[in-house]
Enzyme design. Structure first.
Site, PDB file in Angstrom:
ATOM      1  N   GLY A   1      18.674  15.193  29.091  1.00  0.00           N
ATOM      2  CA  GLY A   1      18.150  14.323  30.138  1.00  0.00           C
ATOM      3  C   GLY A   1      16.899  13.620  29.650  1.00  0.00           C
ATOM      4  O   GLY A   1      16.190  14.128  28.782  1.00  0.00           O
TER       5      GLY A   1
ATOM      6  N   GLY B   1      10.930   9.998  33.286  1.00  0.00           N
ATOM      7  CA  GLY B   1       9.582   9.467  33.153  1.00  0.00           C
ATOM      8  C   GLY B   1       8.633  10.456  32.509  1.00  0.00           C
ATOM      9  O   GLY B   1       7.698  10.083  31.813  1.00  0.00           O
ATOM     10  N   PHE B   2       8.885  11.700  32.726  1.00  0.00           N
ATOM     11  CA  PHE B   2       8.004  12.721  32.196  1.00  0.00           C
ATOM     12  C   PHE B   2       8.235  12.917  30.706  1.00  0.00           C
ATOM     13  O   PHE B   2       7.312  13.174  29.947  1.00  0.00           O
ATOM     14  CB  PHE B   2       8.285  14.028  32.939  1.00  0.00           C
ATOM     15  CG  PHE B   2       7.390  15.166  32.558  1.00  0.00           C
ATOM     16  CD1 PHE B   2       6.197  15.385  33.234  1.00  0.00           C
ATOM     17  CD2 PHE B   2       7.739  16.035  31.528  1.00  0.00           C
ATOM     18  CE1 PHE B   2       5.380  16.450  32.888  1.00  0.00           C
ATOM     19  CE2 PHE B   2       6.911  17.092  31.180  1.00  0.00           C
ATOM     20  CZ  PHE B   2       5.729  17.303  31.861  1.00  0.00           C
ATOM     21  N   GLY B   3       9.469  12.823  30.296  1.00  0.00           N
ATOM     22  CA  GLY B   3       9.791  13.053  28.889  1.00  0.00           C
ATOM     23  C   GLY B   3      11.262  13.402  28.749  1.00  0.00           C
ATOM     24  O   GLY B   3      12.074  13.049  29.587  1.00  0.00           O
ATOM     25  N   LYS B   4      11.568  14.082  27.662  1.00  0.00           N
ATOM     26  CA  LYS B   4      12.968  14.430  27.434  1.00  0.00           C
ATOM     27  C   LYS B   4      13.228  15.880  27.827  1.00  0.00           C
ATOM     28  O   LYS B   4      12.336  16.710  27.758  1.00  0.00           O
ATOM     29  CB  LYS B   4      13.317  14.238  25.968  1.00  0.00           C
ATOM     30  CG  LYS B   4      13.382  12.791  25.564  1.00  0.00           C
ATOM     31  CD  LYS B   4      13.724  12.621  24.100  1.00  0.00           C
ATOM     32  CE  LYS B   4      13.803  11.134  23.756  1.00  0.00           C
ATOM     33  NZ  LYS B   4      13.771  10.899  22.319  1.00  0.00           N
ATOM     34  N   VAL B   5      14.444  16.137  28.226  1.00  0.00           N
ATOM     35  CA  VAL B   5      14.837  17.504  28.550  1.00  0.00           C
ATOM     36  C   VAL B   5      15.864  17.964  27.524  1.00  0.00           C
ATOM     37  O   VAL B   5      16.851  17.283  27.278  1.00  0.00           O
ATOM     38  CB  VAL B   5      15.436  17.592  29.966  1.00  0.00           C
ATOM     39  CG1 VAL B   5      15.781  19.038  30.290  1.00  0.00           C
ATOM     40  CG2 VAL B   5      14.461  17.027  30.983  1.00  0.00           C
TER      41      VAL B   5
ATOM     42  N   ASP C   1      10.858  13.506  46.377  1.00  0.00           N
ATOM     43  CA  ASP C   1      11.779  12.799  45.485  1.00  0.00           C
ATOM     44  C   ASP C   1      13.162  13.430  45.591  1.00  0.00           C
ATOM     45  O   ASP C   1      13.785  13.756  44.587  1.00  0.00           O
ATOM     46  CB  ASP C   1      11.248  12.814  44.050  1.00  0.00           C
ATOM     47  CG  ASP C   1      11.842  11.688  43.211  1.00  0.00           C
ATOM     48  OD1 ASP C   1      12.482  10.788  43.791  1.00  0.00           O
ATOM     49  OD2 ASP C   1      11.679  11.720  41.978  1.00  0.00           O
TER      50      ASP C   1
ATOM     51  N   LYS D   1      11.743  21.003  29.154  1.00  0.00           N
ATOM     52  CA  LYS D   1      11.291  19.645  29.473  1.00  0.00           C
ATOM     53  C   LYS D   1       9.978  19.399  28.747  1.00  0.00           C
ATOM     54  O   LYS D   1       8.995  20.092  28.973  1.00  0.00           O
ATOM     55  CB  LYS D   1      11.109  19.518  30.985  1.00  0.00           C
ATOM     56  CG  LYS D   1      10.730  18.137  31.451  1.00  0.00           C
ATOM     57  CD  LYS D   1      11.114  17.928  32.911  1.00  0.00           C
ATOM     58  CE  LYS D   1       9.911  18.083  33.822  1.00  0.00           C
ATOM     59  NZ  LYS D   1      10.201  17.767  35.220  1.00  0.00           N
TER      60      LYS D   1
END
Ligand SMILES: *[C@@H]1O[C@H](CO)[C@@H](O)[C@H](O)[C@H]1NC(C)=O
Ligand SMILES: *[C@@H]1O[C@H](CO)[C@@H](O)[C@H](O)[C@H]1NC(C)=O
Ligand SMILES: *[C@@H]1O[C@H](CO)[C@@H](O)[C@H](O)[C@H]1NC(C)=O
Ligand SMILES: *[C@@H]1O[C@H](CO)[C@@H](O)[C@H](O)[C@H]1NC(C)=O
Length: 863
Positions: A517, A520-524, A634, A538
């Protein structure tokens, strides 16, 4: 896994289309184009300049002015596109004034054209020396002699209170002169702020009343843009001459058609498409070939010392294929102004190719005659080295033209908002109404809060030497994972602090192949611990204050909230500035991926009901499980995850709460919620309640019912927005036409009806009319029972006994007929994990400026 932000590009397409339609081309209320010193007129670049000798007498107050025309040989060369402006001049031996009537108060461009030439009675290059003021503000206050042999255009943006605009020329040598004058309204919000001060970093709020002079206006990556290609008749020059080391950079361009204008960000008046569709990018080849090669690309500009300057950097990610591919650093005058900056970020809802700009103010003591702007690759290990700049404007801050009023008032009344769109009108062709607005939510005056005890505990361990780190791999051995992973004892704990190396190993060195995944936070990443426990890792991709806050929020919330329908946090890693969260692995991914836009087989109705019930339980627990409600903010199908057995859990708490630090430093970029799911009332009243989650959950129920995206721009306009379309159909009794046709035949009508009714109630216009999450849960359980009951036993159907809030337990699997109890302040969470919820989890009031998508209501822009 769930991205923090969905990238709903489609929505953006719709939005920009609507905007384009609604906004149209900007038409300035005031526009004067004057050719000075003649009765002739000239048409240049789409504008017709009329001779000042033909204007009403009151325009020019010049006791002894002389009309001059250029002697042959000294005229501007025809090669200059605007040469026709430079054959004549009005020459003033004494102070003289042009006065223009102004229809619309507000910001105007004033452009003065100068080309000194020889004429009958003299040589302007030798004789001219003067000052110019507008509305009493000295725009040119040091005796000015225009450069010889070429045309100079001096462009100012001034605030005009109304009535008239007076441009006064005062000779300080023999004469003053001017060849042509432009006066033109431009949108007030073109220069409205907020801007960031460069040194020290801070907020500059006085922009809206500043008079500005454009010193440089550059289109990175060429070409030159002439006035006829700019809605405000501006000129943009290529960056060839200002780029210090061209070999380190490459030019990029895309078709302007690829751009996605987004309301609230750069409008077409901010800069034309050609600025954003071209860019100068770091030459990545050089970086790839030598890993250690790190360099900046730098532009350098002349700027008179002693003035403060506004720098406007235009960005548009025209090079990425997906969001979060690269981050870079931006420097102004050697000071870092943006670090690990991603263009496609929350400002753009993750969308690429969205034009936007950032304003910076360099103080008068820091501008030293040369202003440099540099971009350089991010120092974050997991981002591609890249970076680009699309355009740059450098404006001299001439002075405050507060127009007599209280400058702070005119500042704060201005909500920097782009807006608009058509609106859904019943009975007429329906256009989806959307808007993006920057809401300025008043910051509550509250005494500085101490960090909560849990956070303090977390910080202590997080910032400690690492001696408290638990070795990984011993955790989670066997058993029901949710139960055995007791993250931290009671309120003091925050999960395991993983060594970075352990997570590297678990994810094969953060291998791209393990990415499940991106958000916005980064990659998972998918990972496996040494004891074979599968985890989702994450990894935050920047050290920004905002990322850090979401990181903290999630650790803080998740380590206190334990529930079988909330995704469990197993641990975290903050070594080396990393922000990594380790969660239980949810094998089946998002609920969304099982509904549409994937190859996965459709879920059965029962599976859908169970997933909805699971998510509803998780949300109900959030709302009522502690003494202060926690609002997820969210809720969407991409944030509901399914485990092996399709049990649903709510994920992604990054937005659930904001810490005070966020408000202080990142107010303007905070984005809450996802397009298509947002509670219209939240937008209108700027008040967040649990019912906003209920609304979003109602949209999720519609996705479950209809198996289609919340926004699908490929559909006819009235069908684009799921919530709007489906509620309309439901009101018309057309339930059968919207239900997922793949499984329609397997659904019992009573169950379907109950489910649809529930969704409809969740989507009520006003929060007070929407059911509480507990009621929603009850209705969904009922719908499941209606589905399960055999046709001939419907009379013996056992209903969940009572209304929500009165009975039942939360830790049972859904068994038809078993009563449920949903109580506030329950002291035992699911799974038997002790979770005392008395700690103050609140802090939801700490909201500040937010940018919110919502159904739109009215436009207060009068243009
Ligand atoms: C320029 O000025 C001179 C004298 O003022 C006049 O004789 C001549 O016709 C003018 N030329 C043009 C093109 O206006
Ligand atoms: C006009 O152009 C010619 C060559 O084309 C050049 O010699 C002359 O200096 C130019 N004049 C001005 C005023 O720029
Ligand atoms: C400017 O506009 C003209 C048409 O008005 C077009 O042919 C030309 O390509 C445009 N130039 C740029 C740089 O956009
Ligand atoms: C880029 O420029 C900034 C500011 O001048 C400087 O601090 C930084 O070290 C430079 N980076 C590289 C790789 O040269």
């Amino acid at each position: 896994m769930a991205p923090v932000l969905d990238m709903i590009l489609g929505a953006v397409v719709v939005l920009s289309a609507l905007l384009a339609a609604a906004r149209g081309a900007f038409v300035p209320a005031d526009s004067y184009f004057v050719l000075c010193g003649t009765a002739a007129s000239a048409t240049v670049g789409g504008r017709t300049f009329v001779g000042d000798a033909t204007l009403p007498a009151k325009v020019l107050s010049a006791p002894q002015s002389a009309a001059a025309n250029a002697s042959s040989g000294s005229a501007a060369n025809a090669s200059s596109g605007e040469a026709a402006l430079y054959h004549y001049a009005r020459v003033f031996p004494a102070p003289s004034t042009y006065t223009f009537a102004i229809k619309r108060p507000g910001r105007h461009f004033v452009r003065l054209h100068f080309f000194p030439f020889r004429y009958q009675s003299g040589d302007l290059a030798a004789d001219a020396k003067f000052t110019v003021s507008v509305q009493g503000v000295a725009l040119i206050d040091r005796s000015y002699t225009p450069a010889n042999g070429r045309a100079t255009v001096r462009e100012f943006s001034v605030n005009v209170a109304g009535g008239t605009l007076a441009i006064a020329f005062t000779p300080t040598g023999k004469v003053a002169f001017v060849n042509a004058i432009e006066v033109l309204s431009h949108p007030d919000d073109l220069f409205a702020g907020p801007a960031q001060t460069v040194s020290p970093l801070g907020q500059y709020t006085g922009l809206s009343t500043q008079a500005l002079e454009t010193i440089h206006r550059i289109n990175m990556g060429s070409p030159k843009i002439t006035p006829s290609n700019d809605t405000l008749w501006r000129t943009w020059l290529p960056d060839d001459t200002s780029l210090l080391n061209p070999s380190l950079a490459v030019h990029k361009d895309v078709s302007p058609k690829n751009l996605q204008r987004m309301a609230g960000l750069a409008s077409p008046e901010a800069a034309p498409d050609m600025v954003y569709a071209t860019a100068t990018e770091l030459n990545k080849k050089l970086m790839d070939s030598t890993i250690s090669a790190q360099f900046n690309v730098t532009w350098r500009f002349q700027a008179t010392p002693g003035w403060a300057y506004l720098l406007r950097l235009h960005f548009c990610d025209i090079v990425s294929k997906a969001a979060n591919q690269f981050a870079f650093n931006v420097y102004v005058g050697g000071w870092s102004v943006l670090s690990n900056y991603e263009i496609a970020n929350k400002d753009t809802f993750g969308a690429l190719a969205v034009p936007l700009y950032k304003d910076f103010v360099l103080s008068d003591t820091d501008a030293t005659g040369k202003i440099t702007v540099s971009i350089g690759p991010s120092t974050e290990g997991n981002m591609d080295p890249d970076g680009l700049l699309n355009g740059l404007e450098i404006l001299r801050m001439v002075g405050d033209t507060g127009s007599g009023g209280d400058p702070s008032r005119s500042r704060s009344k201005k909500i920097i908002a782009g807006i608009v769109a058509g609106s859904a009108v019943a009975g007429v062709t329906v256009v989806m109404a959307v808007a993006l607005v920057v809401l300025r939510v008043r910051r509550r005056k509250k005494p500085e809060k101490k960090p909560s005890s849990t956070w303090a505990a977390f910080s202590a361990s997080a910032l400690g030497s690492g001696s408290r780190s638990r070795s990984f791999g011993k955790s989670n051995s066997g058993g029901a994972r949710n139960n055995t992973v007791t993250l931290g004892q009671s309120a003091a704990g925050a999960g395991y602090r993983f060594p970075f190396a352990a997570l590297q190993e678990a994810t094969s060195g953060f291998d791209e192949g393990m990415v499940i995944g991106v958000g916005g936070f980064g990659k998972v990443y998918k990972g496996t611990l040494r004891d074979e426990t599968r985890v989702a890792v994450k990894r935050g991709n920047r050290r920004s204050q905002q990322g850090l806050n979401e990181f903290r929020t999630e650790i803080e919330l998740l380590s206190r909230l334990r529930h079988r329908h909330l995704v469990s946090l197993i641990g975290y890693c903050d070594e080396r500035g990393e922000m990594i969260l380790v969660y239980e692995y949810m094998a089946r991914g998002t609920l969304r991926s099982h509904l549409y836009d994937s190859e996965l087989p459709p879920l059965s109705w029962k599976q859908r009901l169970e997933a909805s019930i699971g998510a509803a339980r998780g949300l109900h627990y959030l709302h009522t499980g502690s003494n202060k409600a926690i609002i997820h903010r969210d809720v969407k199908s991409a944030n509901i995850l399914l485990d092996d057995s399709f049990m649903a859990k709510v994920a992604d708490f990054g937005l659930s709460k904001t810490g005070p630090e966020l408000d202080k430093t990142h107010v303007s970029t905070a984005v809450k919620g996802s397009f298509g799911y947002l509670d219209p009332e939240y937008f209108r009243r700027q008040m967040l309640t649990e019912k906003s989650d209920v609304y979003s959950f109602g949209v999720v129920l519609l996705e479950v019912l209809c198996a289609r995206p919340v926004i699908d721009p490929t559909l006819p306009p009235e069908t684009v927005n799921l919530a709007e379309w489906a509620t309309k159909r439901l009101k018309n009794g057309e339930l059968d036409s919207i239900v997922d046709q793949r499984i329609a035949g397997t659904i019992r009508p009573e169950s379907l009806k109950k489910f649809a009714d529930t969704a409809e109630k969740c989507l009520a216009e006003y929060g007070v009319e929407r059911p509480a999450m507990g009621d929603v849960l009850w209705c969904l359980e009922y719908a499941l029972q209606l589905q399960e009951a055999s046709p001939d036993s419907s009379s013996t159907l056992k209903l969940p006994e009572a209304s929500p809030g009165s009975s039942g337990t939360d830790n049972t699997q859904l068994v038809p007929g078993v009563a449920s109890k949903y109580q506030r302040n329950q002291s035992t969470a699911s799974d038997g994990t002790a979770a005392t919820m008395s700690a103050n989890l609140g802090d939801l009031d700490g909201m500040s400026m937010r940018r919110v998508f919502s159904k739109m209501i009215k436009s207060e822009e009068g243009r």
